[in-house]
Design a protein around this motif. Sequence first.
Motif, mmCIF file in Angstrom:
data_model
loop_
_atom_site.group_PDB
_atom_site.id
_atom_site.type_symbol
_atom_site.label_atom_id
_atom_site.label_comp_id
_atom_site.label_asym_id
_atom_site.label_seq_id
_atom_site.Cartn_x
_atom_site.Cartn_y
_atom_site.Cartn_z
ATOM 1 N N LEU A 55 -125.114 46.326 -30.801
ATOM 2 C CA LEU A 55 -124.351 47.428 -30.212
ATOM 3 C C LEU A 55 -125.107 48.731 -30.412
ATOM 4 C CD1 LEU A 55 -120.522 47.052 -30.944
ATOM 5 C CD2 LEU A 55 -121.710 46.839 -28.780
ATOM 6 N N MET A 92 -116.661 40.346 -33.708
ATOM 7 C CA MET A 92 -116.590 41.683 -34.294
ATOM 8 C C MET A 92 -115.182 42.235 -34.187
ATOM 9 S SD MET A 92 -119.082 44.901 -33.773
ATOM 10 C CE MET A 92 -119.320 46.018 -35.149
ATOM 11 N N PHE A 94 -112.969 45.818 -34.748
ATOM 12 C CA PHE A 94 -113.209 47.264 -34.785
ATOM 13 C C PHE A 94 -112.087 48.005 -35.506
ATOM 14 C CE2 PHE A 94 -115.209 45.455 -31.074
ATOM 15 C CZ PHE A 94 -116.438 46.073 -31.018
ATOM 16 N N PHE A 97 -109.211 48.529 -33.074
ATOM 17 C CA PHE A 97 -108.752 47.274 -32.447
ATOM 18 C C PHE A 97 -109.412 46.980 -31.106
ATOM 19 C CE2 PHE A 97 -104.794 49.714 -33.842
ATOM 20 C CZ PHE A 97 -105.023 49.507 -35.191
ATOM 21 N N ASN A 98 -109.382 47.981 -30.209
ATOM 22 C CA ASN A 98 -109.975 47.804 -28.878
ATOM 23 C C ASN A 98 -109.442 46.594 -28.129
ATOM 24 O OD1 ASN A 98 -111.417 49.974 -29.740
ATOM 25 N ND2 ASN A 98 -113.379 48.928 -29.886
ATOM 26 N N LEU A 99 -108.153 46.354 -28.255
ATOM 27 C CA LEU A 99 -107.550 45.315 -27.412
ATOM 28 C C LEU A 99 -107.537 45.801 -25.972
ATOM 29 C CD1 LEU A 99 -104.525 44.080 -29.550
ATOM 30 C CD2 LEU A 99 -106.740 42.980 -29.228
ATOM 31 N N PHE A 100 -107.534 44.856 -25.032
ATOM 32 C CA PHE A 100 -107.507 45.226 -23.623
ATOM 33 C C PHE A 100 -106.060 45.507 -23.221
ATOM 34 C CE2 PHE A 100 -111.066 41.937 -23.790
ATOM 35 C CZ PHE A 100 -112.020 42.886 -24.107
ATOM 36 N N PRO A 101 -105.716 46.763 -22.947
ATOM 37 C CA PRO A 101 -104.307 47.110 -22.753
ATOM 38 C C PRO A 101 -103.707 46.553 -21.461
ATOM 39 C CG PRO A 101 -105.702 49.008 -22.333
ATOM 40 C CD PRO A 101 -106.594 47.931 -22.869
ATOM 41 N N ARG A 160 -108.750 37.116 -31.165
ATOM 42 C CA ARG A 160 -109.602 37.187 -29.980
ATOM 43 C C ARG A 160 -111.055 36.881 -30.342
ATOM 44 N NH1 ARG A 160 -110.120 42.889 -26.897
ATOM 45 N NH2 ARG A 160 -111.049 43.467 -28.893
ATOM 46 N N LYS B 114 -114.614 53.899 -24.593
ATOM 47 C CA LYS B 114 -115.867 53.182 -24.830
ATOM 48 C C LYS B 114 -115.651 51.914 -25.666
ATOM 49 C CE LYS B 114 -119.437 55.270 -27.078
ATOM 50 N NZ LYS B 114 -119.706 54.511 -28.152
ATOM 51 N N GLY B 115 -114.639 51.955 -26.502
ATOM 52 C CA GLY B 115 -114.318 50.791 -27.336
ATOM 53 C C GLY B 115 -113.985 49.553 -26.511
ATOM 54 N N GLN B 116 -113.462 49.767 -25.318
ATOM 55 C CA GLN B 116 -113.138 48.650 -24.435
ATOM 56 C C GLN B 116 -114.402 47.905 -24.030
ATOM 57 O OE1 GLN B 116 -109.931 47.696 -23.144
ATOM 58 N NE2 GLN B 116 -109.433 48.847 -24.975
ATOM 59 N N ALA B 119 -115.856 46.116 -27.074
ATOM 60 C CA ALA B 119 -115.149 44.879 -27.423
ATOM 61 C C ALA B 119 -115.556 43.751 -26.480
ATOM 62 C CB ALA B 119 -113.648 45.103 -27.378
#
Lengths: 253, 215
Positions: A55, A92, A94, A97-101, A160, B114-116, B119
């Motif tokens: 990343l 990974m 974070f 969380f960075n879940l896909f909303p 996930r 950007k986190g999207q 991920a």
Amino acid sequence: MTDQAFVTIKNAAKSFGKLQVLRDINLSVERGQIVAIIGPSGSGKSTLLRAINELDPLTSGEVWLEYVQINKTLPHRQHEAHVNQVRQNIGMVFQHFNLFPHLTVRGNITLAPRMLKGLSEADANKLAEEQLAKVGLTEKIDEHPSRLSGGQKQRVAIARALAMKPKVMLFDEATSALDHELVEEVNLVMKQLAEEHMTMIIVTHEMDFAASVCDRVLFMDQGVVVEEGPPAVIFQNPKEERTRNFLRKHLSR
Amino acid sequence: MDTELILRVSPFFIEAAWMTIKLSILTAILGLTCGALGAAARLSRLAVLRWIAAIYVSVFRGTPALIQIFILYFGGPQIGIQLDSFSAGTIALGVNIGAYMTETIRGAILSVDKGQTEAARTLGMSRWETMRKVVLPQAARMMIRPLGVNISAMIKGTALIAPISVVELTYTAQRFIGSTYKPFEMFLLSGILYMIIIYVVGQGISLLDRRARIT
């Protein structure tokens, strides 16, 4: 077979322009080992973690997962394909969380396995149920992330990542954004992974957690590994002055 | 106010409104296409594409749409582009609004956290897969309203096609003023019809926006 470590970082260095954020870092993590990286903010610990899955690619040095060099120099297209392949093996988690909303919990978990591993809908659903059972959230399978608490979000994010059956899990301050009372449920899931001998590299501010779960602790400051060792040594009897200063601030709360 | 006259000319105005609607639909389709391509180019990894798109946006936003319409319709034949007024108007206005839409779409895409992307990439998804399955579905929701603003500006902009004799609302008003000397009634009538069209489109956009939010 030679005695190749599971994750190997060799002479890692990274700079953003003139700012050197990582300097000559070497690290090998054995299969099933759990390593905590601690240190003040800005010490480079997250950058190091994010270098493992490209990343934040290193400026120089090597990262290996078993016998595969992750940060190989390749022409752009091949590099992309290579990195996409390797990343499937590295989960990974974070801080945010960075879940896909726009997807349900099920959609979050099944998206990558369906797309990248060609799982059928039925298989993907089974996988989602299994992974959710692991983190204790089976009943939330059809909810959208906005309906979950922070702790639940992070547990879904772990599910996930696990759904890709990774060989290593990276945790980037997984509990730092959580309210205090929600930290424990995420820690419990991580402890359970530890019992299953998942290889884990954990960047954390939680010294108690690092002390109780990890096999090794790295203390980083200003882009270098200042000291490393078993938690008993690092937390109770650190050699370096910088480590002692840091721990004094963080343990005596 | 001459209501009898208004009633007498309104069939012509209804027909003109239908022309305005046709112009608007075609212009919107062309504009959205240009906008999508423009945004893709603006966000491309290739510097050449980014450059071309940046020039496109600054040229078309930096000059009056009327001039663009005139250049294509009146200047076109000089360089071998012979178009009827309807096509010339649609193309010029579509490409013009596409420049605005390029920025709208690009802005919506960039506004996705950007986190999207991180991920999705971390799971092993490629740039394109990430864009298609994670970023665009979220950006699409965010661009509905601003694109609606672009579209209603564009509908009003179709009035700029009147000078090249496309029989739409503004042209029709002017034509009847010539024979009736009643500018107030004629412009009022065309204004009301513009408003109805824009109101309906606005309601449609709101509906879409609300639906997108729920799911």
